[in-house]
Design a protein around this motif. Structure first.
Motif, mmCIF file in Angstrom:
data_model
loop_
_atom_site.group_PDB
_atom_site.id
_atom_site.type_symbol
_atom_site.label_atom_id
_atom_site.label_comp_id
_atom_site.label_asym_id
_atom_site.label_seq_id
_atom_site.Cartn_x
_atom_site.Cartn_y
_atom_site.Cartn_z
ATOM 1 N N PHE A 284 0.820 -1.195 0.000
ATOM 2 C CA PHE A 284 0.000 0.000 0.000
ATOM 3 C C PHE A 284 0.862 1.256 0.000
ATOM 4 C CE2 PHE A 284 -2.307 -3.311 2.410
ATOM 5 C CZ PHE A 284 -3.329 -3.532 1.491
ATOM 6 N N ARG A 285 0.485 2.170 -0.855
ATOM 7 C CA ARG A 285 1.196 3.435 -0.940
ATOM 8 C C ARG A 285 1.073 4.191 0.392
ATOM 9 N NH1 ARG A 285 -0.637 8.607 -4.397
ATOM 10 N NH2 ARG A 285 1.320 9.742 -4.445
ATOM 11 N N ASN A 286 2.184 4.756 0.825
ATOM 12 C CA ASN A 286 2.252 5.578 2.043
ATOM 13 C C ASN A 286 2.172 4.776 3.335
ATOM 14 O OD1 ASN A 286 2.548 7.949 0.560
ATOM 15 N ND2 ASN A 286 0.321 8.209 0.394
ATOM 16 N N ILE A 287 2.128 3.443 3.254
ATOM 17 C CA ILE A 287 2.336 2.608 4.441
ATOM 18 C C ILE A 287 3.724 2.004 4.302
ATOM 19 C CG2 ILE A 287 1.621 0.588 5.758
ATOM 20 C CD1 ILE A 287 -1.216 1.068 4.892
ATOM 21 N N ALA A 288 4.607 2.310 5.250
ATOM 22 C CA ALA A 288 5.989 1.859 5.176
ATOM 23 C C ALA A 288 6.272 0.833 6.267
ATOM 24 C CB ALA A 288 6.950 3.042 5.332
ATOM 25 N N MET A 289 7.223 -0.046 5.984
ATOM 26 C CA MET A 289 7.739 -0.975 6.991
ATOM 27 C C MET A 289 9.114 -0.465 7.407
ATOM 28 S SD MET A 289 8.627 -5.007 6.475
ATOM 29 C CE MET A 289 9.335 -6.011 7.782
ATOM 30 N N LEU A 290 9.331 -0.306 8.707
ATOM 31 C CA LEU A 290 10.614 0.201 9.170
ATOM 32 C C LEU A 290 11.744 -0.723 8.714
ATOM 33 C CD1 LEU A 290 9.969 1.520 12.795
ATOM 34 C CD2 LEU A 290 9.857 2.742 10.623
ATOM 35 N N ARG A 291 12.867 -0.121 8.370
ATOM 36 C CA ARG A 291 14.019 -0.886 7.901
ATOM 37 C C ARG A 291 14.769 -1.502 9.083
ATOM 38 N NH1 ARG A 291 15.929 0.217 2.630
ATOM 39 N NH2 ARG A 291 14.687 1.747 1.481
ATOM 40 N N ALA A 292 15.716 -2.363 8.781
ATOM 41 C CA ALA A 292 16.537 -2.990 9.814
ATOM 42 C C ALA A 292 17.279 -1.924 10.610
ATOM 43 C CB ALA A 292 17.537 -3.954 9.166
ATOM 44 N N GLY A 293 17.229 -2.036 11.935
ATOM 45 C CA GLY A 293 17.932 -1.088 12.788
ATOM 46 C C GLY A 293 17.432 0.327 12.678
ATOM 47 N N GLU A 294 16.139 0.511 12.478
ATOM 48 C CA GLU A 294 15.579 1.848 12.273
ATOM 49 C C GLU A 294 14.673 2.255 13.433
ATOM 50 O OE1 GLU A 294 13.876 4.499 8.615
ATOM 51 O OE2 GLU A 294 13.067 2.465 8.780
ATOM 52 N N ALA A 295 14.678 3.542 13.716
ATOM 53 C CA ALA A 295 13.781 4.132 14.717
ATOM 54 C C ALA A 295 13.037 5.297 14.093
ATOM 55 C CB ALA A 295 14.561 4.592 15.937
ATOM 56 N N LEU A 296 11.774 5.417 14.428
ATOM 57 C CA LEU A 296 10.915 6.515 13.980
ATOM 58 C C LEU A 296 10.715 7.452 15.149
ATOM 59 C CD1 LEU A 296 8.822 7.513 11.699
ATOM 60 C CD2 LEU A 296 7.126 6.319 13.090
ATOM 61 N N ARG A 297 11.116 8.722 14.983
ATOM 62 C CA ARG A 297 11.002 9.718 16.055
ATOM 63 C C ARG A 297 9.909 10.707 15.690
ATOM 64 N NH1 ARG A 297 14.076 9.293 20.862
ATOM 65 N NH2 ARG A 297 14.851 11.428 20.789
ATOM 66 N N LEU A 298 8.933 10.847 16.590
ATOM 67 C CA LEU A 298 7.817 11.755 16.400
ATOM 68 C C LEU A 298 7.871 12.804 17.498
ATOM 69 C CD1 LEU A 298 5.122 8.989 15.812
ATOM 70 C CD2 LEU A 298 6.304 10.316 14.047
ATOM 71 N N ALA A 299 8.073 14.045 17.109
ATOM 72 C CA ALA A 299 8.166 15.140 18.084
ATOM 73 C C ALA A 299 7.614 16.398 17.450
ATOM 74 C CB ALA A 299 9.616 15.366 18.522
ATOM 75 N N GLY A 300 6.678 17.039 18.136
ATOM 76 C CA GLY A 300 6.064 18.228 17.558
ATOM 77 C C GLY A 300 5.375 17.854 16.261
ATOM 78 N N GLY A 301 5.687 18.568 15.207
ATOM 79 C CA GLY A 301 5.091 18.266 13.906
ATOM 80 C C GLY A 301 6.013 17.494 12.994
ATOM 81 N N SER A 302 7.139 16.975 13.521
ATOM 82 C CA SER A 302 8.129 16.323 12.663
ATOM 83 C C SER A 302 8.045 14.799 12.741
ATOM 84 C CB SER A 302 9.544 16.768 13.039
ATOM 85 O OG SER A 302 9.918 16.230 14.291
ATOM 86 N N VAL A 303 8.405 14.180 11.622
ATOM 87 C CA VAL A 303 8.523 12.725 11.533
ATOM 88 C C VAL A 303 9.932 12.433 11.028
ATOM 89 C CG1 VAL A 303 7.657 10.618 10.451
ATOM 90 C CG2 VAL A 303 6.069 12.479 11.007
ATOM 91 N N GLN A 304 10.757 11.856 11.878
ATOM 92 C CA GLN A 304 12.138 11.570 11.515
ATOM 93 C C GLN A 304 12.400 10.074 11.592
ATOM 94 O OE1 GLN A 304 14.439 13.947 14.262
ATOM 95 N NE2 GLN A 304 14.482 15.684 12.865
ATOM 96 N N ARG A 305 13.045 9.559 10.558
ATOM 97 C CA ARG A 305 13.440 8.152 10.539
ATOM 98 C C ARG A 305 14.962 8.097 10.578
ATOM 99 N NH1 ARG A 305 10.049 5.257 5.831
ATOM 100 N NH2 ARG A 305 11.386 3.536 6.526
ATOM 101 N N TYR B 124 19.814 3.464 13.537
ATOM 102 C CA TYR B 124 20.733 3.420 14.676
ATOM 103 C C TYR B 124 21.777 2.318 14.501
ATOM 104 C CZ TYR B 124 18.081 -0.611 16.514
ATOM 105 O OH TYR B 124 17.485 -1.836 16.684
ATOM 106 N N TRP B 125 21.627 1.497 13.429
ATOM 107 C CA TRP B 125 22.562 0.404 13.189
ATOM 108 C C TRP B 125 22.688 0.168 11.688
ATOM 109 C CZ3 TRP B 125 25.803 -2.105 16.327
ATOM 110 C CH2 TRP B 125 26.405 -3.287 15.869
ATOM 111 N N ARG B 126 23.912 -0.114 11.245
ATOM 112 C CA ARG B 126 24.156 -0.461 9.840
ATOM 113 C C ARG B 126 24.985 -1.739 9.784
ATOM 114 N NH1 ARG B 126 23.179 3.614 5.815
ATOM 115 N NH2 ARG B 126 24.310 2.231 4.421
ATOM 116 N N TRP B 127 24.700 -2.553 8.769
ATOM 117 C CA TRP B 127 25.422 -3.806 8.584
ATOM 118 C C TRP B 127 26.525 -3.702 7.538
ATOM 119 C CZ3 TRP B 127 24.957 -7.581 11.986
ATOM 120 C CH2 TRP B 127 23.802 -7.650 12.765
ATOM 121 N N ASP B 128 26.530 -2.654 6.741
ATOM 122 C CA ASP B 128 27.560 -2.543 5.706
ATOM 123 C C ASP B 128 28.789 -1.855 6.281
ATOM 124 O OD1 ASP B 128 26.442 -0.050 6.002
ATOM 125 O OD2 ASP B 128 25.951 0.244 3.901
#
Length: 583
Positions: free
Chosen positions: A185-206, A209-213
């Motif tokens: 579905f468009r605009n529904i996302a699955m978080l990536r490996a080692g990812e955090a979604l931060r919601l504060a005020g009016g912002s959405v930040q992805r 916190y971890w990388r495998w490469d």
């Protein structure tokens, strides 16, 4: 907790009551479940715990907010708490609200996901494990964000639009999973490996916190096999703790074998179950392992009546009831040991010499074509082919371009880990509310993976590293025949003649006929459905494929399965009450 869903409102907006009612209603489909709810200013979470893991999976900070966790983080190093997930959640919640928000998550080795809401700062963080195996799906609208640990929940929430995403659906049809953060579905996302979604005020930040490469480890081959063994045994020990009794799947391959071997080496009383066709390598070799390790083993024959049920077989459920009577009597769910992740993460089963050679030459397109040819084009209307034909190739190209590192073959392996393996258990977690089974997954332990995924690609090809690694186990696991993968190190040990091989004629004629009839029935049901993607799928081709498959003239199950992916998600978009958009 086991499942959760929730929402976060942007400043100046409130969460609609209808949204909260939908989340509460759909978090679980199990009749006896009563969701545990958490409320904050502009924040809400509903959760259900099937009582599989010890310790609470939630914290209520009162006015300070709340935190909810599914699975087990298994913090290591200075944050280790003996595997207690309640203490792990305390540490994760505290660090997420500190100047170093991801310090605890970087020390987590388990399979988990969660959410933390800071009521004082009105900040919410939604996160997944380093491999992203335990999923979280997110939709962000203009007034609020909705998230869930199962996609079915967002599908059922009226406030979340379900717009058909051509790229996501085509990738699922071609590969069995969508790539990157895409979903059907468009605009529904699955978080990536080692990812955090931060919601504060009016912002959405992805944020990752971890990388495998990145760079490879500076370690010799023999030392690397020993390190991998030590971290694997440690992964088993941290999950098993002091329980003494364990239950595991046991096949004729190597992944489940090393798990039960590790459990037995640590002194546990191990109960195993195998479901395979009678007279197969899967069945016979599993019994040989059980005999050598003196395991309490249950053999369930796969036949025409249960071939499509997988581990959901009625006989498996009966074995679980017999093995875990005290848990079920207390209303708790069992945790089974599973070898998921081993064949790809350590055995490199999808990595061929041809793919590696193409990557090393810089011929990325050739490597992708060796890996996948995309969707079978015969099932589509000609007018749709131009839009569909190249989507899978494009998606794999984009994913490979985002992976860094000096070893080109390793880049392709990481693509598989971050996509194929990350989505490997998505269906299990979709239905965990009904199935009521959790898994211990030591092959997805982040510390173990860190010990092998930063090694030269050539070391791990064709199960070479795997076989040398297995020699460290104290119970002679390599002295028993195993079911080897085609093109990988063969099994040269003597075994009973005439055994069925998984990559040859594995099932008997009745089972193959039953599978064909099931697919043909699915084809006819799609043709009769009120919502059919006529813009994409050729009705005439699907009708003919279903007929020939039902009659046994030729097996066109692959065409029917392809059509079923498009029909399912097209229908979901139509049921949403909006015209299904193609994007």
């Amino acid at each position: 907790m086991t499942i959760f869903c929730g929402a976060y409102a942007f400043p100046g907006h409130e969460l609609p009551q209808a949204l909260l009612d939908d989340l509460r209603t759909h978090v679980s489909r199990f009749p006896a479940d009563r969701p545990l709810e958490f409320h904050g200013k502009g924040a809400y979470v509903a959760s259900v715990d099937i009582q599989a893991f010890a310790g609470s999976g939630s914290i209520d900070h009162g006015a300070g907010g709340f935190a909810v966790l599914a699975g087990e983080p298994l913090l290591t190093g200075e944050d280790a708490n003996g595997g207690r997930r309640d203490m792990d959640l305390v540490r994760i919640s505290a660090t997420l609200r500190s100047a170093t928000p991801y310090a605890a998550l970087r020390r987590a080795s388990g399979t988990f996901c969660g959410v933390d809401y800071d009521g004082e700062g009105r900040t919410m963080t939604v996160f997944v494990d380093k491999c992203g195996v335990r999923p979280v799906y997110v939709w962000a609208g203009p007034q609020f964000v909705v998230f869930a640990s199962a996609l079915r929940i967002l599908e059922a929430v009226a406030a979340v639009p379900k717009e058909f995403d051509m790229r996501g659906v085509t990738e699922i049809a071609a590969l069995g999973y969508a790539l990157g953060d895409r979903t059907p579905f468009r605009n529904i996302a699955m978080l990536r490996a080692g990812e955090a979604l931060r919601l504060a005020g009016g912002s959405v930040q992805r944020e990752l916190y971890w990388r495998w490469d990145g760079p490879l480890d500076d370690i010799g081959y023999e030392a690397a096999t020993r390190r991998a063994y030590d971290t694997f045994i440690d992964a088993i020990g941290r999950r098993q703790r002091t329980r003494g009794v364990a239950a595991a799947f046991l096949s004729g391959g190597l992944d489940s074998r090393v798990i039960v071997g590790g459990l037995a080496a640590l002194g546990n009383d191990v109960h195993t179950v195998n479901y395979a066709p009678d007279g197969s390598q899967d069945q016979v070799f599993a019994q040989l392992v059980a005999d050598q390790l003196q395991l309490a083993h249950k053999q369930i024959e796969t036949n025409a009546t249960n071939v499509g049920q997988g581990y959901r077989k009625d006989e498996v459920n009966a074995w679980i009831r017999q093995t875990f009577p005290e848990l079920l009597a207390a209303g708790k769910a069992p945790v089974l040991w599973s070898g998921d992740g081993g064949s790809v993460g350590l055995g490199y089963v999808y990595m061929t010499p041809q793919i590696v050679a193409a990557m090393e030459r810089g011929a990325t397109g050739e490597a992708i074509n060796l890996f996948t040819r995309g969707v079978p084009q015969r099932i589509f209307r000609r007018s749709a082919l131009d839009q569909i034909a190249n989507l899978t190739f494009q998606g794999v190209t984009e994913e490979l371009a985002a992976i860094e590192g000096p070893d080109q073959g390793r880049r392709f392996q990481l693509f598989l880990m971050l996509n194929d393996q990350r989505r490997h258990l998505a269906k299990h977690f979709e239905d965990i509310d009904r199935e009521r089974i959790e898994f211990h997954l030591p092959f997805f332990d982040a510390d173990f993976l860190d010990s092998v995924l930063r090694l030269p690609n050539d070391w791990l090809m064709a199960h070479r590293f795997y076989m040398d690694w297995m020699e460290h186990f104290p119970n002679a696991l390599s002295s028993i025949p195993w079911q080897a993968y085609p093109g990988h190190i063969p099994c040269t040990l003597p075994s009973p003649p005439g055994l069925k091989y998984q990559w040859d004629v594995y099932y008997d004629k009745k089972m193959y006929a039953q599978m064909r009839r099931t697919q043909a029935k699915n084809g006819y049901q799609m043709l009769a459905a009120p919502r059919f993607p006529d813009r994409l799928i050729s009705r005439g081709t699907l009708r003919l494929a279903s007929l020939l498959t039902a009659l046994g003239v030729r097996d066109y199950s692959y065409l029917i399965k392809t059509a079923s992916v498009y029909c399912h998600y097209w229908s979901r978009g139509q049921e949403d009450g909006r015209k299904a958009k193609v994007s």
